[in-house]
Design an enzyme around this catalytic site. Structure first.
Site, mmCIF file in Angstrom:
data_model
loop_
_atom_site.group_PDB
_atom_site.id
_atom_site.type_symbol
_atom_site.label_atom_id
_atom_site.label_comp_id
_atom_site.label_asym_id
_atom_site.label_seq_id
_atom_site.Cartn_x
_atom_site.Cartn_y
_atom_site.Cartn_z
ATOM 1 N N TYR A 181 0.917 -1.246 -0.126
ATOM 2 C CA TYR A 181 0.004 -0.020 -0.023
ATOM 3 C C TYR A 181 0.847 1.180 0.059
ATOM 4 O O TYR A 181 1.957 1.234 0.331
ATOM 5 C CB TYR A 181 -1.103 -0.053 1.110
ATOM 6 C CG TYR A 181 -0.385 0.138 2.706
ATOM 7 C CD1 TYR A 181 -0.180 1.508 3.175
ATOM 8 C CD2 TYR A 181 -0.098 -0.762 3.503
ATOM 9 C CE1 TYR A 181 0.312 1.700 4.277
ATOM 10 C CE2 TYR A 181 0.491 -0.603 4.632
ATOM 11 C CZ TYR A 181 0.650 0.852 5.105
ATOM 12 O OH TYR A 181 1.204 0.949 6.433
ATOM 13 N N CYS A 182 0.432 2.309 -0.333
ATOM 14 C CA CYS A 182 1.030 3.580 -0.354
ATOM 15 C C CYS A 182 -0.230 4.737 -0.476
ATOM 16 O O CYS A 182 -1.200 4.447 -0.188
ATOM 17 C CB CYS A 182 1.738 3.805 -1.930
ATOM 18 S SG CYS A 182 0.800 3.651 -3.189
ATOM 19 N N THR A 183 0.044 5.977 -0.795
ATOM 20 C CA THR A 183 -0.851 7.220 -0.299
ATOM 21 C C THR A 183 -1.876 7.073 -1.230
ATOM 22 O O THR A 183 -3.019 6.918 -1.028
ATOM 23 C CB THR A 183 0.004 8.410 -0.558
ATOM 24 O OG1 THR A 183 1.033 8.502 0.169
ATOM 25 C CG2 THR A 183 -0.956 9.489 -0.254
#
Length: 275
Positions: A181-183
């Site tokens: 996951y990331c922004t």
């Protein structure tokens, strides 16, 4: 709050970058948008702010180009425009990994939506009973502001450090379901493919990243806020601007894939352990 902030990306081959840059810059100026658009041979990555009417007009114009027809954005609101100017930049990659064989346009890794990930975290395993390992693909100054507390955080200073960190840690992921996951989705989309490329199985990306997770499930299981690359500094689980007490000194120089060179006056620098 009268300002709409939107982030969006699309991995798609682009071969007319200088011409495309001038067209986009002219359209953004005509609509009085502020923010940053990154263009590279692998696609587009954008961060824009303006009243909703102007953002909607730009996105409608953008989608007239068949290459961007399906681009969808992650939205949040603020009282003020969190960018000082409008820039359209040409880059080698829209998110720098330096592994040219990883090309998301050729096929994405499987994605898991926010509701499914929440269910997996609620029950402590995926729907087939496997343990779930969350991998945070962001930089350390971002994870200090907020993260899934059970996630793997390699404390990297830039995205390009992540491949070597993961490559030496295969055993952690064996026989488990991996969710990167990331922004907003761009890093975890690219990195999920990298993990597949080095032989890891059952790798998923979080669809739409943290921002979409907040939008759809309200931040359940999340601790803290989410660092964003503009003068807001961070957003809370309701996607409203959030005061963060600390931003590491490197944040201003590392965030070259967005307009984070200057942060809001309410954000101060200091001891990272307090973030």
């Amino acid at each position: 709050m009268s300002i709409l902030n939107i982030s969006a990306y699309r991995f798609v081959s682009l071969d007319d970058l200088p011409v495309l840059r001038e067209r986009m810059l002219a359209q953004c100026h005509a609509l009085a948008l502020k923010g940053t658009i990154l263009l590279a041979p692998e696609g587009i990555n954008l961060f824009l702010a303006a009243p909703r009417e102007a953002i909607d007009a730009f996105m409608s114009w953008l989608r007239e180009d068949p290459r961007f027809a399906g681009v969808e954005g992650k939205e949040s609101l603020s009282d003020d425009v969190p960018f000082k100017r409008m820039r359209v930049r040409l880059k080698k990659e829209i998110i720098t990994l330096r592994h040219p064989t990883i090309r998301p346009e050729g096929g994405r890794a499987p994605a898991v939506d926010a509701a499914t990930l929440k269910r997996w975290l609620d029950q402590g395993h995926d729907d087939e009973g496997r343990d779930v390992v969350l991998l945070d693909t962001r930089n350390a100054y971002e994870t200090d502001v907020g993260m899934f507390p059970q996630a793997v955080d390699y404390r990297i200073a830039s995205f390009t450090e992540l491949p070597s960190a993961v490559a030496g840690d295969h055993d952690r992921y064996a026989e488990k379901t991996i969710v990167s996951y990331c922004t907003g989705g761009i890093r975890c989309e690219k990195f999920a493919l990298y993990m597949q490329d080095i032989g890891m199985e059952r790798v998923f990306q979080l669809e739409g990243g943290i921002l979409k997770y907040f939008e759809e499930v309200g931040g359940t299981h999340w601790r803290g806020d989410c660092f964003v690359f503009d003068e807001r500094g961070a957003v809370d689980k309701g996607l409203s601007p959030a005061e963060i007490s600390v931003v590491p000194a490197k944040a201003g120089t590392q965030c070259l894939d967005a307009s984070a060179k200057s942060l809001a006056p309410r954000v101060r620098r200091g001891d990272e352990s307090r973030a």
